[in-house]
Design a protein around this motif. Structure first.
Motif, mmCIF file in Angstrom:
data_model
loop_
_atom_site.group_PDB
_atom_site.id
_atom_site.type_symbol
_atom_site.label_atom_id
_atom_site.label_comp_id
_atom_site.label_asym_id
_atom_site.label_seq_id
_atom_site.Cartn_x
_atom_site.Cartn_y
_atom_site.Cartn_z
ATOM 1 N N ILE A 47 0.834 -1.199 0.000
ATOM 2 C CA ILE A 47 0.000 0.000 0.000
ATOM 3 C C ILE A 47 0.869 1.249 0.000
ATOM 4 N N LYS A 48 0.559 2.150 -0.908
ATOM 5 C CA LYS A 48 1.259 3.433 -1.015
ATOM 6 C C LYS A 48 0.491 4.521 -0.266
ATOM 7 N N ARG A 49 -0.844 4.586 -0.484
ATOM 8 C CA ARG A 49 -1.680 5.565 0.216
ATOM 9 C C ARG A 49 -3.138 5.147 0.107
ATOM 10 N N VAL A 50 -3.960 5.756 0.971
ATOM 11 C CA VAL A 50 -5.399 5.509 0.994
ATOM 12 C C VAL A 50 -6.107 6.852 0.967
ATOM 13 N N ASN A 51 -7.154 6.951 0.155
ATOM 14 C CA ASN A 51 -7.929 8.184 0.052
ATOM 15 C C ASN A 51 -9.401 7.890 0.240
ATOM 16 N N VAL A 52 -10.132 8.831 0.855
ATOM 17 C CA VAL A 52 -11.591 8.788 0.920
ATOM 18 C C VAL A 52 -12.115 10.162 0.515
ATOM 19 N N ASN A 53 -13.335 10.209 -0.008
ATOM 20 C CA ASN A 53 -13.885 11.495 -0.428
ATOM 21 C C ASN A 53 -14.500 12.277 0.725
ATOM 22 N N ARG A 54 -14.677 11.631 1.871
ATOM 23 C CA ARG A 54 -15.151 12.320 3.079
ATOM 24 C C ARG A 54 -14.829 11.452 4.274
ATOM 25 N N GLY A 55 -14.849 12.053 5.458
ATOM 26 C CA GLY A 55 -14.525 11.306 6.660
ATOM 27 C C GLY A 55 -13.019 11.143 6.836
ATOM 28 N N VAL A 56 -12.658 10.206 7.691
ATOM 29 C CA VAL A 56 -11.257 9.942 8.042
ATOM 30 C C VAL A 56 -10.995 8.457 7.823
ATOM 31 N N VAL A 57 -9.819 8.134 7.292
ATOM 32 C CA VAL A 57 -9.469 6.736 7.048
ATOM 33 C C VAL A 57 -8.094 6.441 7.630
ATOM 34 N N LYS A 58 -7.925 5.228 8.138
ATOM 35 C CA LYS A 58 -6.594 4.763 8.541
ATOM 36 C C LYS A 58 -6.452 3.328 8.074
ATOM 37 N N ILE A 59 -5.209 2.908 7.947
ATOM 38 C CA ILE A 59 -4.873 1.540 7.522
ATOM 39 C C ILE A 59 -4.256 0.814 8.704
ATOM 40 N N VAL A 60 -4.697 -0.403 8.928
ATOM 41 C CA VAL A 60 -4.117 -1.261 9.955
ATOM 42 C C VAL A 60 -3.637 -2.525 9.249
ATOM 43 N N LEU A 105 -2.768 -6.147 9.395
ATOM 44 C CA LEU A 105 -3.030 -7.264 10.306
ATOM 45 C C LEU A 105 -1.949 -8.324 10.224
ATOM 46 N N ASP A 106 -1.383 -8.480 9.059
ATOM 47 C CA ASP A 106 -0.207 -9.324 8.862
ATOM 48 C C ASP A 106 0.443 -8.881 7.561
ATOM 49 N N GLN A 107 1.357 -9.666 7.044
ATOM 50 C CA GLN A 107 2.126 -9.261 5.865
ATOM 51 C C GLN A 107 1.252 -9.019 4.642
ATOM 52 N N ASP A 108 0.134 -9.722 4.533
ATOM 53 C CA ASP A 108 -0.651 -9.619 3.313
ATOM 54 C C ASP A 108 -2.115 -9.225 3.504
ATOM 55 N N ILE A 109 -2.543 -9.011 4.749
ATOM 56 C CA ILE A 109 -3.923 -8.612 5.031
ATOM 57 C C ILE A 109 -3.918 -7.248 5.710
ATOM 58 N N SER A 110 -4.699 -6.306 5.154
ATOM 59 C CA SER A 110 -4.824 -4.976 5.739
ATOM 60 C C SER A 110 -6.286 -4.668 5.997
ATOM 61 N N LYS A 111 -6.503 -3.760 6.940
ATOM 62 C CA LYS A 111 -7.855 -3.326 7.278
ATOM 63 C C LYS A 111 -7.938 -1.816 7.117
ATOM 64 N N LEU A 112 -8.879 -1.344 6.293
ATOM 65 C CA LEU A 112 -9.193 0.074 6.215
ATOM 66 C C LEU A 112 -10.227 0.351 7.282
ATOM 67 N N VAL A 113 -10.057 1.415 8.035
ATOM 68 C CA VAL A 113 -11.044 1.831 9.025
ATOM 69 C C VAL A 113 -11.478 3.243 8.652
ATOM 70 N N ILE A 114 -12.766 3.374 8.296
ATOM 71 C CA ILE A 114 -13.314 4.659 7.866
ATOM 72 C C ILE A 114 -14.291 5.144 8.926
ATOM 73 N N GLN A 115 -14.164 6.425 9.297
ATOM 74 C CA GLN A 115 -15.085 7.059 10.240
ATOM 75 C C GLN A 115 -15.693 8.278 9.563
ATOM 76 N N SER A 116 -16.985 8.486 9.782
ATOM 77 C CA SER A 116 -17.686 9.615 9.189
ATOM 78 C C SER A 116 -18.597 10.258 10.222
ATOM 79 N N ASP A 117 -18.811 11.561 10.079
ATOM 80 C CA ASP A 117 -19.717 12.290 10.957
ATOM 81 C C ASP A 117 -21.159 12.246 10.476
ATOM 82 N N GLU A 118 -21.398 11.560 9.357
ATOM 83 C CA GLU A 118 -22.757 11.464 8.833
ATOM 84 C C GLU A 118 -22.945 10.144 8.103
ATOM 85 N N ASN A 119 -24.187 9.723 7.956
ATOM 86 C CA ASN A 119 -24.511 8.528 7.180
ATOM 87 C C ASN A 119 -24.358 8.888 5.715
ATOM 88 N N LYS A 120 -23.372 8.289 5.046
ATOM 89 C CA LYS A 120 -23.084 8.669 3.659
ATOM 90 C C LYS A 120 -22.478 7.500 2.901
#
Length: 113
Positions: free
Chosen positions: A71-84, A86-101
């Protein structure tokens, strides 16, 4: 094929691809069938892109098999995102938003390792 344990009673099986791919989300027992509106690999851009229905103030998680890419970078059009990673080949995107969208997201990758 990936055999990724989602919880103690349910599994998600996916056919292996030679590029990054969606595994599941944390939203429903159907693991993305209801909340993931679109997900596709864009080979010309080395990107996994998608659209997800996100609930306000509730972390939305997307599990991804990187399949040898980095992974080089992660983008979202709204809210906040982070990458976790989990191991060498599995990642988790976690997206948080202040509204249902609907959130458009993109995971940009380096060339295959």
């Amino acid at each position: 094929m990936y055999d990724y344990k989602v919880n103690e009673d349910w599994y998600h099986l996916s056919r292996y691809n030679d590029h990054p791919q969606f595994i599941s989300t944390n939203r429903h027992i159907m693991q993305g069938m209801l909340d993931l509106k679109m997900c596709q690999w864009v080979a010309s851009n080395n990107s996994l892109v998608g659209i997800s229905e996100v609930i306000q103030h509730d972390p939305y998680e997307i599990l991804i098999a990187n399949n040898g890419y980095q992974i080089k970078r992660v983008n979202v059009n709204r809210g906040v995102v982070k990458i976790v990673n989990l191991d060498q080949d599995i990642s988790k995107l976690v997206i948080q938003s202040d509204e249902n969208k609907q959130i458009h997201w993109e995971v940009k990758y380096e060339h295959q390792l």
